[in-house]
Scaffold this motif. Structure first.
Motif, PDB file in Angstrom:
ATOM      1  N   ILE A  75      66.850  18.125   7.980  1.00 22.56           N
ATOM      2  CA  ILE A  75      65.898  17.925   9.078  1.00 22.56           C
ATOM      3  C   ILE A  75      66.078  18.980  10.153  1.00 22.56           C
ATOM      4  CG2 ILE A  75      65.708  15.436   8.681  1.00 22.56           C
ATOM      5  CD1 ILE A  75      67.414  15.247  11.385  1.00 22.56           C
ATOM      6  N   GLN A  76      65.009  19.195  10.894  1.00 25.08           N
ATOM      7  CA  GLN A  76      65.028  20.079  12.057  1.00 25.08           C
ATOM      8  C   GLN A  76      64.681  19.195  13.256  1.00 25.08           C
ATOM      9  OE1 GLN A  76      66.194  22.881  13.738  1.00 25.08           O
ATOM     10  NE2 GLN A  76      65.569  23.848  11.826  1.00 25.08           N
ATOM     11  N   VAL A  77      65.656  18.909  14.094  1.00 24.99           N
ATOM     12  CA  VAL A  77      65.485  17.923  15.166  1.00 24.99           C
ATOM     13  C   VAL A  77      64.317  18.274  16.083  1.00 24.99           C
ATOM     14  CG1 VAL A  77      67.165  18.915  16.776  1.00 24.99           C
ATOM     15  CG2 VAL A  77      66.772  16.457  16.740  1.00 24.99           C
ATOM     16  N   SER A  78      64.032  19.546  16.267  1.00 24.53           N
ATOM     17  CA  SER A  78      62.938  19.956  17.153  1.00 24.53           C
ATOM     18  C   SER A  78      61.564  19.581  16.594  1.00 24.53           C
ATOM     19  CB  SER A  78      63.002  21.460  17.417  1.00 24.53           C
ATOM     20  OG  SER A  78      62.907  22.175  16.208  1.00 24.53           O
ATOM     21  N   ASP A  79      61.487  19.211  15.324  1.00 23.94           N
ATOM     22  CA  ASP A  79      60.219  18.800  14.709  1.00 23.94           C
ATOM     23  C   ASP A  79      59.815  17.381  15.097  1.00 23.94           C
ATOM     24  OD1 ASP A  79      60.092  21.224  13.380  1.00 23.94           O
ATOM     25  OD2 ASP A  79      60.818  20.414  11.467  1.00 23.94           O
ATOM     26  N   TYR A  80      60.704  16.637  15.738  1.00 22.25           N
ATOM     27  CA  TYR A  80      60.461  15.223  16.013  1.00 22.25           C
ATOM     28  C   TYR A  80      59.989  14.993  17.446  1.00 22.25           C
ATOM     29  CZ  TYR A  80      62.514  14.377  11.510  1.00 22.25           C
ATOM     30  OH  TYR A  80      62.745  14.384  10.160  1.00 22.25           O
ATOM     31  N   ASP A  81      59.123  13.999  17.586  1.00 28.11           N
ATOM     32  CA  ASP A  81      58.556  13.636  18.884  1.00 28.11           C
ATOM     33  C   ASP A  81      59.379  12.592  19.621  1.00 28.11           C
ATOM     34  OD1 ASP A  81      56.062  15.176  18.541  1.00 28.11           O
ATOM     35  OD2 ASP A  81      55.623  13.699  16.975  1.00 28.11           O
ATOM     36  N   ALA A  82      60.211  11.830  18.891  1.00 28.22           N
ATOM     37  CA  ALA A  82      60.951  10.732  19.506  1.00 28.22           C
ATOM     38  C   ALA A  82      62.152  10.379  18.631  1.00 28.22           C
ATOM     39  CB  ALA A  82      60.046   9.512  19.675  1.00 28.22           C
ATOM     40  N   LEU A  83      63.061   9.586  19.218  1.00 21.10           N
ATOM     41  CA  LEU A  83      64.298   9.193  18.545  1.00 21.10           C
ATOM     42  C   LEU A  83      64.500   7.688  18.663  1.00 21.10           C
ATOM     43  CD1 LEU A  83      67.152   9.879  17.314  1.00 21.10           C
ATOM     44  CD2 LEU A  83      67.940  10.125  19.692  1.00 21.10           C
ATOM     45  N   PHE A 107      66.889  15.354  22.454  1.00 24.68           N
ATOM     46  CA  PHE A 107      65.757  14.526  22.879  1.00 24.68           C
ATOM     47  C   PHE A 107      65.722  14.344  24.397  1.00 24.68           C
ATOM     48  CE2 PHE A 107      65.963  13.701  18.399  1.00 24.68           C
ATOM     49  CZ  PHE A 107      64.621  13.653  18.041  1.00 24.68           C
ATOM     50  N   PHE A 108      66.871  14.301  25.028  1.00 28.48           N
ATOM     51  CA  PHE A 108      66.922  14.165  26.481  1.00 28.48           C
ATOM     52  C   PHE A 108      66.605  15.502  27.150  1.00 28.48           C
ATOM     53  CE2 PHE A 108      68.960  10.367  25.102  1.00 28.48           C
ATOM     54  CZ  PHE A 108      68.617   9.436  26.064  1.00 28.48           C
ATOM     55  N   GLU A 109      67.137  16.586  26.617  1.00 34.90           N
ATOM     56  CA  GLU A 109      66.859  17.908  27.182  1.00 34.90           C
ATOM     57  C   GLU A 109      65.383  18.258  27.067  1.00 34.90           C
ATOM     58  OE1 GLU A 109      69.614  20.230  24.884  1.00 34.90           O
ATOM     59  OE2 GLU A 109      71.344  19.474  26.016  1.00 34.90           O
ATOM     60  N   ALA A 110      64.740  17.817  25.975  1.00 35.39           N
ATOM     61  CA  ALA A 110      63.319  18.094  25.751  1.00 35.39           C
ATOM     62  C   ALA A 110      62.419  17.022  26.374  1.00 35.39           C
ATOM     63  CB  ALA A 110      63.046  18.212  24.248  1.00 35.39           C
ATOM     64  N   ASP A 111      63.003  16.033  27.033  1.00 35.30           N
ATOM     65  CA  ASP A 111      62.262  14.944  27.677  1.00 35.30           C
ATOM     66  C   ASP A 111      61.332  14.220  26.691  1.00 35.30           C
ATOM     67  OD1 ASP A 111      61.794  13.320  29.918  1.00 35.30           O
ATOM     68  OD2 ASP A 111      59.998  14.468  30.464  1.00 35.30           O
ATOM     69  N   LYS A 112      61.905  13.857  25.547  1.00 38.69           N
ATOM     70  CA  LYS A 112      61.160  13.118  24.527  1.00 38.69           C
ATOM     71  C   LYS A 112      61.584  11.647  24.559  1.00 38.69           C
ATOM     72  CE  LYS A 112      60.923  17.069  21.353  1.00 38.69           C
ATOM     73  NZ  LYS A 112      61.276  17.547  19.989  1.00 38.69           N
TER      74      LYS A 112
END
Length: 187
Positions: A75-83, A107-112
């Motif tokens: 997986i590529q974590v940046s491909d996801y919108d939420a966790l 996810f926190f750094e990207a504000d998702k």
């Protein structure tokens, strides 16, 4: 609008806290990829059922096998919108994995949006993302929430709390409220 959601889980995750959000979020039309370190799509993990039967803490019984549908290493974590972070005993050992910690921090750094329940707060505390945030969890995790700079939200077991893009709840009886609040963040 359909979102791509990552679920980080592992052996002895809480059965309901894994299967219910996995299926519910799919029913809302989202893609949910469930992963576990050192496992691939098609592998399964053990789950445990935590119940509240009048004892001083929850009881634990064997749960179902849960089949992962994505491979952790691919997986590529940046491909996801939420966790989504289920509870149970899995967060206890997942927090020792630097790659998992990095994923949570993303996810926190990207504000998702992030949804964590029960012992999922252990993973949030280890990732050092709770400073200044209000976070619910299973009450036995309150010291970890507070030690990591978070404010422990002591709410009823069937309730959830949202702080920014973080939705947390004490345990699986909160699923209706927890998932409803998370779904609002996904819109």
């Amino acid at each position: 609008m359909s979102k791509k959601i990552l679920m980080i889980t592992g052996d002895f995750t809480e059965d309901y806290e894994t299967m219910v959000p996995f299926q519910t979020l799919q029913a809302f039309g989202h893609q949910v990829d469930a992963v576990c370190p050192d496992k691939k799509a098609g592998d399964s993990i053990a789950t445990a059922i935590h119940d509240f039967e009048g004892d001083q803490t929850y009881s634990e019984k064997p749960g179902h096998r849960f089949t992962l549908n994505a491979s952790f290493s691919e997986i590529q974590v940046s491909d996801y919108d939420a966790l989504v972070i289920p509870g149970g005993r899995a967060p206890e050992y997942l927090r020792l994995n630097p790659e998992v910690i990095s994923m949570v921090q993303h996810f926190f750094e990207a504000d998702k949006p992030v949804a964590a329940i029960c012992h999922g707060a252990q993973l949030l505390a280890a990732a050092k993302v709770l400073k200044g945030r209000r976070c619910s969890a299973y009450p036995a995790c309150s010291p970890e929430v507070e030690a990591s700079g978070g404010e422990y939200a002591d709410i009823p077991v069937d309730s959830a709390v949202t702080d920014g893009k973080l939705v947390t709840a004490p345990a699986w009886p909160a699923h209706p409220d927890w998932l409803a609040q998370f779904q609002k963040l996904l819109q």
